[in-house]
Design a protein around this motif. Structure first.
Motif, PDB file in Angstrom:
ATOM      1  N   THR B 322       0.890  -1.291  -0.058  1.00 42.56           N
ATOM      2  CA  THR B 322       0.093   0.208   0.160  1.00 42.56           C
ATOM      3  C   THR B 322       0.960   1.188  -0.089  1.00 42.56           C
ATOM      4  N   ALA B 323       1.828   1.188   0.841  1.00 44.91           N
ATOM      5  CA  ALA B 323       2.652   2.444   0.838  1.00 44.91           C
ATOM      6  C   ALA B 323       3.459   2.643  -0.161  1.00 44.91           C
ATOM      7  N   LEU B 324       3.941   1.550  -0.715  1.00 53.30           N
ATOM      8  CA  LEU B 324       4.821   1.709  -2.039  1.00 53.30           C
ATOM      9  C   LEU B 324       4.104   2.309  -3.125  1.00 53.30           C
ATOM     10  N   VAL B 325       2.890   1.861  -3.622  1.00 56.62           N
ATOM     11  CA  VAL B 325       2.303   2.412  -4.654  1.00 56.62           C
ATOM     12  C   VAL B 325       1.832   4.006  -4.226  1.00 56.62           C
ATOM     13  N   ALA B 326       1.292   4.079  -3.099  1.00 58.21           N
ATOM     14  CA  ALA B 326       0.881   5.561  -2.769  1.00 58.21           C
ATOM     15  C   ALA B 326       2.128   6.443  -2.911  1.00 58.21           C
ATOM     16  N   PHE B 327       3.208   5.956  -2.300  1.00 63.52           N
ATOM     17  CA  PHE B 327       4.477   6.617  -2.510  1.00 63.52           C
ATOM     18  C   PHE B 327       4.600   7.026  -3.920  1.00 63.52           C
ATOM     19  N   GLN B 387      -0.802  -4.134 -15.710  1.00 68.76           N
ATOM     20  CA  GLN B 387      -0.734  -5.042 -14.688  1.00 68.76           C
ATOM     21  C   GLN B 387       0.451  -4.747 -13.893  1.00 68.76           C
ATOM     22  N   THR B 388       0.984  -3.437 -13.786  1.00 71.60           N
ATOM     23  CA  THR B 388       1.882  -3.256 -13.122  1.00 71.60           C
ATOM     24  C   THR B 388       1.702  -2.277 -11.942  1.00 71.60           C
ATOM     25  N   ILE B 389       2.533  -1.977 -10.939  1.00 71.43           N
ATOM     26  CA  ILE B 389       2.329  -1.008  -9.979  1.00 71.43           C
ATOM     27  C   ILE B 389       2.504   0.383 -10.555  1.00 71.43           C
ATOM     28  N   TYR B 390       3.129   0.481 -11.439  1.00 68.57           N
ATOM     29  CA  TYR B 390       3.569   1.913 -12.033  1.00 68.57           C
ATOM     30  C   TYR B 390       2.369   2.480 -12.603  1.00 68.57           C
ATOM     31  N   LEU B 391       1.337   1.555 -13.322  1.00 68.08           N
ATOM     32  CA  LEU B 391       0.303   2.061 -14.107  1.00 68.08           C
ATOM     33  C   LEU B 391      -0.748   2.609 -12.890  1.00 68.08           C
ATOM     34  N   LEU B 392      -0.686   1.754 -11.975  1.00 66.44           N
ATOM     35  CA  LEU B 392      -1.580   2.025 -10.568  1.00 66.44           C
ATOM     36  C   LEU B 392      -1.376   3.357  -9.991  1.00 66.44           C
ATOM     37  N   ALA B 393       0.033   3.411  -9.711  1.00 61.42           N
ATOM     38  CA  ALA B 393       0.580   4.665  -9.359  1.00 61.42           C
ATOM     39  C   ALA B 393       0.359   5.953 -10.242  1.00 61.42           C
ATOM     40  N   PHE B 394       0.164   5.710 -11.318  1.00 59.78           N
ATOM     41  CA  PHE B 394      -0.097   6.885 -12.390  1.00 59.78           C
ATOM     42  C   PHE B 394      -1.591   7.145 -12.148  1.00 59.78           C
ATOM     43  N   PHE B 454       0.186  11.143  -0.200  1.00 60.38           N
ATOM     44  CA  PHE B 454       0.478  10.048  -0.060  1.00 60.38           C
ATOM     45  C   PHE B 454      -0.779   9.121   0.921  1.00 60.38           C
ATOM     46  N   VAL B 455      -0.887   9.715   2.163  1.00 59.39           N
ATOM     47  CA  VAL B 455      -1.815   9.045   2.967  1.00 59.39           C
ATOM     48  C   VAL B 455      -3.027   8.832   2.173  1.00 59.39           C
ATOM     49  N   THR B 456      -3.421  10.034   1.718  1.00 59.57           N
ATOM     50  CA  THR B 456      -4.818   9.864   0.963  1.00 59.57           C
ATOM     51  C   THR B 456      -4.964   8.740  -0.016  1.00 59.57           C
ATOM     52  N   ALA B 457      -3.917   8.571  -0.843  1.00 59.66           N
ATOM     53  CA  ALA B 457      -3.737   7.657  -2.056  1.00 59.66           C
ATOM     54  C   ALA B 457      -3.935   6.140  -1.366  1.00 59.66           C
ATOM     55  N   MET B 458      -3.528   5.731  -0.111  1.00 61.60           N
ATOM     56  CA  MET B 458      -3.472   4.503   0.604  1.00 61.60           C
ATOM     57  C   MET B 458      -4.937   4.308   0.772  1.00 61.60           C
ATOM     58  N   LYS B 459      -5.880   5.084   0.709  1.00 61.63           N
ATOM     59  CA  LYS B 459      -7.265   4.747   0.897  1.00 61.63           C
ATOM     60  C   LYS B 459      -8.065   4.259  -0.268  1.00 61.63           C
ATOM     61  N   GLU B 460      -7.382   4.493  -1.370  1.00 61.48           N
ATOM     62  CA  GLU B 460      -8.140   4.594  -2.787  1.00 61.48           C
ATOM     63  C   GLU B 460      -8.651   3.203  -2.839  1.00 61.48           C
ATOM     64  N   LEU B 461      -9.739   2.804  -3.358  1.00 62.50           N
ATOM     65  CA  LEU B 461     -10.437   1.587  -3.363  1.00 62.50           C
ATOM     66  C   LEU B 461     -10.423   1.000  -4.942  1.00 62.50           C
ATOM     67  N   PRO B 462     -11.461   1.784  -5.726  1.00 59.09           N
ATOM     68  CA  PRO B 462     -11.807   1.246  -7.044  1.00 59.09           C
ATOM     69  C   PRO B 462     -10.526   1.007  -8.063  1.00 59.09           C
TER      70      PRO B 462
END
Lengths: 339, 526
Positions: B322-327, B387-394, B454-462
């Motif tokens: 969670t922290a990594l992607v949000a970061f 299907q990578t965390i980079y697209l999710l981070a974007f 950063f902390v707000t992104a950790m809560k994202e769901l959909p």
């Protein structure tokens, strides 16, 4: 060290014309004060010289080097001006010595120059402080040292003392004037404070509606103002109705007699040029109010024709409200025709 | 004296103006805007892929119309409910002397930090048969009433007490003062807050899904999951986007109309409501109880009851995911926002305004829409990133760039322009000025803004559900997975960790310090 030559400078903000074909010459090593009320465009003039505002027309030169013409603006960082804005604007995140050294190339010489500058403004012991740990006067000195450090072509001071209290202002005026004189830097200062301009400047340039209306020594401008506004902006001024005869003789409301015809207008009288005396038989005025300042006083007088004037007299004050006195004008008669 | 300009005076290298923004800032800002717009434009293209007729037939399908109706009804209900409760809470805390006023005030923004799906989850844990429109509406109201309460409270405290006293001497009762003096001054701000609640309800996915209410977000997700019919989902996504943008448009128009209260004079004061204040206290207490105490109790008690069976290793890896992607997401958002922030805070040109406004409306983007857009784009054109965390981070960067921009801009705006000018006059170019003066001063503020994203992104769901790589779980997806198979107790540790790691820090970072500011002001008056 160079002079500043401004010719036909015109600046617009949107559709408002702020500077109107303004011309001004600041001689080398002189301190020129541009004096004018807020909104007359004096800050814009300063900012154009520094390169923050792009003029629509006219030229700015430092010596023979062109800094600004409508099509070409030398960017501010290449003009080598020392700029001291209101309240100093020190960099809050840098220590005093880093502030002073900001415009210097890194190196051994820069340390020497910083120490020299701090000595000059008397703040050598404060070099590691941060700006918020300094008093207003100290902050201002740092701002001066920072601007002087790169040995600028010209110094530009924008209402430099306006945020300081009255006493500090007076002390700093002399000190800063001396520092600038010693450094032999050409300086342009803009202010709305007439006392500041009179005390500090070699030359005063009163400004009105985006133009410089006069340029002269403080005494010259004070004694021979080019117009009513200039007279008022350089000191207390009484505007008294007057008549000028064909022969060139000027009669004012204070004169004993009055000509039958002539050109009507106004004369400007400084309050210290009115002399009052107790000659009962010749009395032409009544004391209506006394403003007492300690070292002197302003005696408000009402003349027979309801015209009001005032006289500055040195303390102690001998008259009291209601006294009838004789008021006489003793200085030059500066006549300005009505049209 | 006239000085003529001759050709040799002019050095073409010297052309450049102070007032104009450096070109690299403009280019980077355009780059940011393009990057943000590409997925949305692609979504629009995708929805019309099968022709305009197909698009129209999808949105006119009975199910689409039904969904539109449900979504609109839900967001309207939430807006009205949040308006009433927010106004009530703001009035009671701002104008009465109830018990524990300070504490209740400090806690007022807390519900905004807790994702509504965590509240929904905790109620489901108590009663697994909850579902439908009204419970969704109630939960969303409880989660979003501070959108109304915070600005309304701030305005109520600013209203000059003299106005109220003059009104009383002119014959108004306390209720009259409320209706004729206070309400007209807070109305615009309160309604703008209620529109934010409506926007939240429109883009909420977790709550309505847990409560099985078919709004846009749930239907889009279901269509996408069940059929992989991306054009159909895209059409619905465009509909949702249109409605959201309309709400943002209303909210932004309203915000400009807020009339600042006259600054001078005393403010504050207490309306005499006698014994009704006990009733008022009970009202506020029950809201807090339902929003904070019940979920808190459920999360803690269930976490303890499943304590022994928690797989600590799994929990830690989920937290670090969670922290990594949000970061990454917060950092990308910041990097994209900085040039635009500099441009809009330091160069007030029309160009800067257009870019800034286009980016700020992205706060209306529902996570489902961004998720869908990136899935569609990624699957077809960016197979390396799909299907990578980079697209999710974007995706996070797109969702939170408006917040990031806001904090960058406000940190930069506090720096006086004179500092730029002095630095330039001391021989520094604009980039040197940025590096040596502006960015160092703004860094603490910018960092705080980054932390908040950063902390707000950790809560994202959909968006996380749609874009996460297979087998990669975050706190919110773990909570979701456990809940969707009715393992409510198993989900508790994830929910608790989410609240502790994300919600409470974001509350602490974002708290408007309503109570503290008041204490400071009172002390200054002494």
């Amino acid at each position: 060290m160079t002079d500043i030559r401004i010719d036909g400078l015109t600046v617009y903000y949107g559709t408002t014309r702020v500077l109107n074909e303004l011309s001004l010459f600041v001689p080398t090593q002189n301190l020129v004060a541009v004096l004018g009320p807020s909104g007359c465009g004096k800050s814009t003039l300063l900012r154009s010289i520094a390169g923050f505002v792009a003029p629509k027309a006219g030229t700015i030169r430092f010596g023979s080097t062109l800094m600004s013409v409508s099509s070409v603006q030398v960017p501010p960082e290449r003009r080598n001006v020392g700029y001291v804005p209101q309240e100093g604007a020190l960099f809050p995140h840098l220590s005093v010595s880093k502030n002073v050294g900001f415009g210097l190339a890194k190196g051994k010489d820069s340390h020497k120059r910083i120490a020299e500058m701090l000595d000059l403004v008397g703040l050598a012991d404060f070099k590691n402080r941060l700006p918020h740990q300094l008093s207003g006067g100290q902050q201002f000195r740092v701002a001066i040292a920072r601007a002087l450090a790169p040995a600028p072509n010209v110094m530009l001071l924008d209402e430099p003392f306006s945020s300081l209290d009255a006493q500090l202002r007076e002390e700093l005026r002399y000190e800063i004037k001396k520092i600038l004189k010693d450094s032999k830097t050409t300086t342009l200062l803009v202010t709305h404070d007439r006392e500041e301009a009179l005390v500090m400047a070699d030359l005063i340039a009163p400004m009105k509606n985006g133009k410089i209306v006069q340029l002269g020594s403080p005494q010259d401008v004070y004694n021979n103002p080019s117009g009513l506004e200039t007279a008022i902006s350089t000191g207390d001024a009484l505007i008294v109705p007057a008549i000028k005869t064909k022969a060139g003789k000027i009669y004012t409301a204070l004169s004993a007699t009055k000509p039958l015809r002539g050109e009507s207008g106004n004369v400007i009288i400084r309050p210290e040029e009115i002399e009052i005396s107790f000659k009962k038989e010749k009395s032409n005025a009544k004391v209506s109010e006394i403003e007492y300042f300690g070292h002197d006083a302003l005696i408000h007088l009402e003349l027979a024709n309801k015209i009001k004037v005032s006289a500055r007299v040195a303390a102690p004050v001998a008259v009291k409200v209601g006294d009838r006195v004789n008021a006489k004008q003793k200085g030059p008669l500066r006549f300005f025709s009505k049209n | 004296m006239t000085l003529k300009v001759s050709a040799k005076d002019v050095n073409p290298k010297q052309v450049g103006s102070f007032a104009a923004a450096p070109r690299f800032l403009k280019l980077l800002s355009v780059f940011t805007l393009t990057l943000v717009l590409i997925p949305l434009v692609y979504l629009a293209i995708r929805s019309s892929e099968n022709g305009w007729d197909s698009f129209v037939s999808i949105i006119l399908r009975p199910r689409s119309v039904q969904t539109l109706f449900t979504s609109l009804a839900l967001s309207l209900t939430v807006a009205i409910g949040a308006l009433l409760i927010g106004l009530g809470v703001a009035l009671i805390l701002g104008k009465t002397n109830i018990m524990l006023r300070r504490l209740l005030l400090v806690l007022m923004p807390l519900p905004l930090a807790i994702p509504s799906y965590v509240i929904a989850y905790s109620y489901l844990t108590i009663n697994p048969f909850l579902r439908g429109f009204w419970i969704s509406a109630i939960i969303l109201i409880l989660a979003t009433f501070p959108f109304v309460a915070i600005p309304t409270y701030a305005l109520i405290r600013k209203i000059n007490l003299n106005q109220e006293e003059v009104a009383r001497t002119l014959g108004l009762s306390p209720l009259g003062v409320l209706m004729k003096v206070i309400w007209p001054q807070v109305r615009v701000a309160s309604v703008a807050g209620a529109l934010l609640s409506a926007l939240y309800a429109l883009s909420d996915f977790g709550t309505v899904s847990l409560m099985r209410l078919d709004t846009f977000t749930r239907v889009i997700y279901t269509v996408y999951r069940a059929t992989f019919d991306r054009s159909g989902a895209a059409s619905l996504g465009i509909m949702l986007l249109a409605v959201s943008l309309f709400v943002v448009f209303l909210e932004r128009r309203g915000r400009g109309l807020v009339v600042p209260s006259s600054g001078q004079g005393r403010s504050g004061g207490v309306l005499a409501i006698g014994n009704y204040r006990h009733l008022a206290f009970l009202f506020v207490l029950s809201i807090y109880f339902a929003t904070l105490v019940i979920p808190g109790y459920v999360l803690i008690s269930r976490s303890i009851s499943v304590g022994n069976s928690i797989n600590i290793g799994n929990l830690i890896s989920v937290i670090s995911n969670t922290a990594l992607v949000a970061f990454l997401g917060a950092s990308v958002a910041l990097l994209l926002a900085i040039p635009v922030g500099i441009l809009s805070a330091r160069f007030k040109s029309r160009f800067a305004q257009v870019i800034e406004n286009s980016l700020l409306v992205t706060h209306a983007l529902p996570g489902v829409v961004v998720g869908l857009a990136l899935v569609a784009l990624g699957a077809r054109y960016l197979s390396g990133l799909y299907q990578t965390i980079y697209l999710l981070a974007f995706a996070y960067a797109l969702l939170f760039i408006a917040n990031s921009l806001g904090s960058v801009r406000s940190s930069l705006e506090k720096i006086p322009m004179r500092l730029d000018e002095v630095a330039r006059s001391l021989g520094q170019t604009y980039s040197q000025t940025l590096r040596r003066v502006i960015l160092p001063i703004a860094t603490p503020g910018i960092f705080a803004g980054w932390l908040l994203v950063f902390v707000t992104a950790m809560k994202e769901l959909p968006a996380t559900l749609m874009l996460k790589p297979t087998g990669f779980e975050t706190l919110s997806t773990s909570l979701w997975t456990a809940t969707s198979i009715s393992q409510y107790s198993q989900a508790a540790p994830f929910a608790l960790a989410l609240v502790l790691i994300a919600s409470i820090p974001s509350y602490l970072l974002n708290r408007p310090n309503l109570a503290e500011r008041e204490v400071m002001r009172e002390n200054k008056d002494l």
